[in-house]
Design a protein around this motif. Structure first.
Motif, PDB file in Angstrom:
ATOM      1  N   GLY A  45      38.521 -74.973  73.647  1.00 55.24           N
ATOM      2  CA  GLY A  45      39.700 -75.268  74.453  1.00 55.24           C
ATOM      3  C   GLY A  45      40.747 -76.079  73.718  1.00 55.24           C
ATOM      4  N   LYS A  46      40.644 -76.131  72.389  1.00 50.97           N
ATOM      5  CA  LYS A  46      41.599 -76.842  71.543  1.00 50.97           C
ATOM      6  C   LYS A  46      41.458 -76.319  70.126  1.00 50.97           C
ATOM      7  N   LEU A  47      42.447 -76.612  69.299  1.00 58.44           N
ATOM      8  CA  LEU A  47      42.371 -76.176  67.907  1.00 58.44           C
ATOM      9  C   LEU A  47      41.190 -76.831  67.201  1.00 58.44           C
ATOM     10  N   VAL A  48      40.415 -76.010  66.527  1.00 58.08           N
ATOM     11  CA  VAL A  48      39.233 -76.477  65.813  1.00 58.08           C
ATOM     12  C   VAL A  48      39.361 -76.084  64.343  1.00 58.08           C
ATOM     13  N   ARG A  49      39.011 -76.995  63.468  1.00 61.88           N
ATOM     14  CA  ARG A  49      38.970 -76.692  62.037  1.00 61.88           C
ATOM     15  C   ARG A  49      37.515 -76.508  61.621  1.00 61.88           C
ATOM     16  N   LEU A  50      37.204 -75.375  61.018  1.00 63.58           N
ATOM     17  CA  LEU A  50      35.851 -75.114  60.566  1.00 63.58           C
ATOM     18  C   LEU A  50      35.504 -75.998  59.367  1.00 63.58           C
ATOM     19  N   ASP A  51      34.267 -76.450  59.329  1.00 60.61           N
ATOM     20  CA  ASP A  51      33.816 -77.256  58.191  1.00 60.61           C
ATOM     21  C   ASP A  51      33.824 -76.446  56.902  1.00 60.61           C
ATOM     22  N   LYS A  52      33.512 -75.157  57.037  1.00 62.25           N
ATOM     23  CA  LYS A  52      33.555 -74.271  55.873  1.00 62.25           C
ATOM     24  C   LYS A  52      33.784 -72.847  56.357  1.00 62.25           C
ATOM     25  N   VAL A  53      34.293 -72.014  55.472  1.00 58.47           N
ATOM     26  CA  VAL A  53      34.448 -70.590  55.766  1.00 58.47           C
ATOM     27  C   VAL A  53      33.613 -69.818  54.751  1.00 58.47           C
ATOM     28  N   SER A  54      33.112 -68.671  55.184  1.00 58.05           N
ATOM     29  CA  SER A  54      32.218 -67.921  54.317  1.00 58.05           C
ATOM     30  C   SER A  54      32.250 -66.445  54.690  1.00 58.05           C
ATOM     31  N   GLY A  55      31.665 -65.638  53.823  1.00 54.23           N
ATOM     32  CA  GLY A  55      31.507 -64.226  54.131  1.00 54.23           C
ATOM     33  C   GLY A  55      32.401 -63.317  53.322  1.00 54.23           C
ATOM     34  N   ILE A  56      32.295 -62.038  53.618  1.00 48.04           N
ATOM     35  CA  ILE A  56      32.938 -60.994  52.839  1.00 48.04           C
ATOM     36  C   ILE A  56      34.428 -60.871  53.104  1.00 48.04           C
ATOM     37  N   ALA A  57      34.883 -61.258  54.309  1.00 48.08           N
ATOM     38  CA  ALA A  57      36.292 -61.080  54.695  1.00 48.08           C
ATOM     39  C   ALA A  57      37.112 -62.273  54.209  1.00 48.08           C
ATOM     40  N   THR A  58      37.324 -62.360  52.908  1.00 46.30           N
ATOM     41  CA  THR A  58      37.937 -63.549  52.309  1.00 46.30           C
ATOM     42  C   THR A  58      39.371 -63.781  52.778  1.00 46.30           C
ATOM     43  N   THR A  59      40.115 -62.710  53.108  1.00 46.32           N
ATOM     44  CA  THR A  59      41.501 -62.908  53.521  1.00 46.32           C
ATOM     45  C   THR A  59      41.620 -63.341  54.981  1.00 46.32           C
ATOM     46  N   LEU A  60      40.491 -63.446  55.688  1.00 44.90           N
ATOM     47  CA  LEU A  60      40.496 -64.042  57.033  1.00 44.90           C
ATOM     48  C   LEU A  60      40.102 -65.519  56.985  1.00 44.90           C
ATOM     49  N   ALA A  61      39.873 -66.029  55.776  1.00 50.49           N
ATOM     50  CA  ALA A  61      39.204 -67.317  55.621  1.00 50.49           C
ATOM     51  C   ALA A  61      40.140 -68.517  55.727  1.00 50.49           C
ATOM     52  N   ALA A  62      40.859 -68.630  56.854  1.00 50.21           N
ATOM     53  CA  ALA A  62      41.605 -69.852  57.160  1.00 50.21           C
ATOM     54  C   ALA A  62      40.705 -70.743  58.002  1.00 50.21           C
ATOM     55  N   SER A  63      40.540 -71.986  57.592  1.00 46.73           N
ATOM     56  CA  SER A  63      39.618 -72.870  58.321  1.00 46.73           C
ATOM     57  C   SER A  63      40.144 -73.246  59.700  1.00 46.73           C
ATOM     58  N   GLN A  64      41.443 -73.074  59.907  1.00 43.77           N
ATOM     59  CA  GLN A  64      42.032 -73.329  61.238  1.00 43.77           C
ATOM     60  C   GLN A  64      43.152 -72.335  61.500  1.00 43.77           C
ATOM     61  N   VAL A  65      43.081 -71.660  62.639  1.00 48.14           N
ATOM     62  CA  VAL A  65      44.125 -70.728  63.022  1.00 48.14           C
ATOM     63  C   VAL A  65      45.389 -71.510  63.375  1.00 48.14           C
ATOM     64  N   CYS A  66      46.549 -70.891  63.224  1.00 48.19           N
ATOM     65  CA  CYS A  66      47.790 -71.612  63.528  1.00 48.19           C
ATOM     66  C   CYS A  66      47.887 -71.894  65.033  1.00 48.19           C
ATOM     67  N   GLU A  67      48.570 -72.969  65.369  1.00 53.34           N
ATOM     68  CA  GLU A  67      48.664 -73.403  66.771  1.00 53.34           C
ATOM     69  C   GLU A  67      49.298 -72.332  67.649  1.00 53.34           C
ATOM     70  N   ASN A  68      50.254 -71.588  67.108  1.00 47.01           N
ATOM     71  CA  ASN A  68      50.919 -70.571  67.914  1.00 47.01           C
ATOM     72  C   ASN A  68      49.948 -69.477  68.359  1.00 47.01           C
ATOM     73  N   ALA A  69      49.034 -69.089  67.480  1.00 41.97           N
ATOM     74  CA  ALA A  69      48.043 -68.079  67.855  1.00 41.97           C
ATOM     75  C   ALA A  69      47.164 -68.585  68.984  1.00 41.97           C
ATOM     76  N   PHE A  70      46.793 -69.845  68.920  1.00 46.45           N
ATOM     77  CA  PHE A  70      46.003 -70.449  70.001  1.00 46.45           C
ATOM     78  C   PHE A  70      46.796 -70.453  71.304  1.00 46.45           C
ATOM     79  N   ASN A  71      48.086 -70.773  71.214  1.00 41.72           N
ATOM     80  CA  ASN A  71      48.929 -70.796  72.410  1.00 41.72           C
ATOM     81  C   ASN A  71      49.123 -69.399  72.995  1.00 41.72           C
ATOM     82  N   VAL A  72      49.211 -68.403  72.120  1.00 43.90           N
ATOM     83  CA  VAL A  72      49.346 -67.013  72.577  1.00 43.90           C
ATOM     84  C   VAL A  72      48.205 -66.642  73.514  1.00 43.90           C
TER      85      VAL A  72
END
Length: 300
Positions: free
Chosen positions: A201-228
């Motif tokens: 229910g709020k913006l969260v920053r991941l402690d780490k990102v991992s996996g094959i989809a490297t171009t999705l690897a933002a530790s926190q989504v932008c606030e606007n996407a959350f608001n959307v």
């Protein structure tokens, strides 16, 4: 001079069979740099260039950096792109091929981004890879093109990394009075900052990102996407790395188009029948592409 191009909208018979509906593909993989990021990069680079900018610096995990480098070359302006150590060698090669100065700094994107910001000056404009209204405006033209081609979708499927795609598509849907339709926002478990934020229910920053989809690897989504997600019917879905890779391979067989795992996450929803649609539904999938994907990169 156009930088980003109008991309094809095609009906997919194979995916329509898998999904039990009418599946339409917006082929952002056909952009000159191979991904939707060229729409946002072209928009923001042209905007600042017309207002006297003489150079740009950006950060990226791959696609955005290639798109900024390409836009800068087209506009005749020098570009510096800072990438983390995790960026694939092919992406680094393509950034330099566009004539940009490449700097490798930090283990993850957030460290590269902080360093890029520190190098900005009054003359060298910093460009965020996903968190700026001009970026979202550039991406919103995807919806403009879809509507002008005569399609009013009943649902949209897209991938989420930093959130610029979701932000831009939402802007386009709102513009065309289609913001009531469901938007399926797809991530992998190792990159699921958007899913984590919705659950908290709020913006969260991941402690780490991992996996094959490297171009999705933002530790926190932008606030606007959350608001959307609070305004539109946005439904978060997770798919595994294996499912994303398998979808890329199946899509290559079905459509002769190479896509990266960050795009495969969206295709997987239909290939693996994770969502049920009505037979008459028109479902739009944003084939976001992948600027540095290779056949070896999706091989089993």
């Amino acid at each position: 001079m156009k930088i980003a191009i109008r991309t094809p909208l095609i009906h997919s018979l194979p995916l329509s069979h898998h999904g039990g509906c009418n599946v339409w593909l917006k082929m952002e993989s056909s952009q000159p740099t191979g991904s939707f990021k060229l729409r946002s990069a072209a928009k923001i680079c042209r905007y600042y260039a017309e207002r006297g900018a003489t150079a740009f610096i950006s950060s990226s995990g791959g696609n955005a950096g290639i798109a900024v480098a390409h836009s800068g070359r087209k506009l005749g302006l020098p570009i510096t792109v800072v990438v983390p150590e995790s960026t694939p060698a092919r992406a680094k090669q393509l950034i330099e091929q566009e004539g940009a100065r490449l700097i490798v700094h930090g283990k993850v994107w957030s460290e590269a981004n902080d360093y890029a910001r520190s190098l900005a000056t009054d003359e060298v404009i910093y460009l965020h890879p996903f968190d700026h209204p001009l970026l979202w405006e550039g991406i919103s033209t995807i919806v403009d093109e879809v509507i002008s081609d005569g399609l009013k979708p009943d649902a949209v499927i897209l991938s989420v990394g930093g959130g610029s795609m979701l932000s831009g598509i939402a802007q386009g849907l709102e513009k065309h009075q289609s913001d009531h339709i469901p938007v399926y926002a797809v991530e992998t478990p190792g990159t699921a900052s958007f899913n984590a934020s919705l659950n908290a229910g709020k913006l969260v920053r991941l402690d780490k990102v991992s996996g094959i989809a490297t171009t999705l690897a933002a530790s926190q989504v932008c606030e606007n996407a959350f608001n959307v997600a609070s305004r539109l019917d946005v439904r978060s879905v997770l798919v595994s790395d294996h499912e994303a890779l398998n979808a890329c391979r199946r899509f290559l067989d079905d459509h002769r188009v190479l896509t990266e795992p960050a795009c495969g996450v969206s295709l997987s929803l239909l290939y693996d029948r994770k969502i049920s649609f009505n037979p008459a539904d028109n479902v739009l999938v944003i084939v976001c592409g992948g600027a540095s994907v290779t056949l070896k990169g999706i091989a089993g």
